[in-house]
Write a protein that holds these residues in place. Structure first.
Motif: not given
Length: 145
Positions: A17-22, A67-78, A85-88
């Motif tokens: 699993w990965c998140w998209q950084e700026t 801690k401090g983050y929620k990941i929507d597994l359907r939309k694939m957004i953190q 603030f949202e990230r893919l």
């Protein structure tokens, strides 16, 4: 002699699993945590990765693996809970490399050394059998009843 290659089990794929950084922040991450530098994908740590995958397999809608983050597994957004603030996020299935072809093993069987029973007992006659030769080892894990 007999010439049969040995089968090698194929390991299961690895899930990352990965998140998209700026883009301008990519330099802040250790190289071992970078999944794709050009696309700015950063790996979740092992604990978060395992939690994300478990939630995904359980078909949960969302999970908070850190801690401090929620990941929507359907939309694939953190989403950062304090700012919104949202990230893919992505779930990458990494196939293991194909096992190298096994080196064939040649086994010379001395058929003269094989001992065959004249007749099998009635109760095991229809069951699978194996031929053992001197030097073969068999480990039995359960007694017949």
């Amino acid at each position: 002699g007999t010439n049969q290659p040995l089968e090698q089990p194929i390991p299961p794929p690895k899930i990352q699993w990965c998140w998209q950084e700026t883009a301008c922040q990519m330099h802040l991450h250790p190289s071992g945590m970078i999944h794709d530098h050009n696309a700015c994908w950063v790996k979740y740590d092992a604990h978060a990765n395992d939690e994300l995958e478990a939630a995904f397999q359980q078909q949960k809608k969302s999970v908070s693996p850190m801690k401090g983050y929620k990941i929507d597994l359907r939309k694939m957004i953190q989403t950062k809970k304090t700012t919104g603030f949202e990230r893919l996020v992505i779930r990458e299935v990494i196939q293991p490399p194909a096992p190298e072809a096994a080196t064939p093993v040649t086994v010379d069987i001395d058929w003269e050394a094989a001992h065959f029973a004249p007749e099998l007992p009635e109760e095991i006659r229809d069951e699978p059998h194996m031929l053992l030769l001197p030097g073969d080892v068999v480990q039995v894990s359960k007694n017949r009843s």
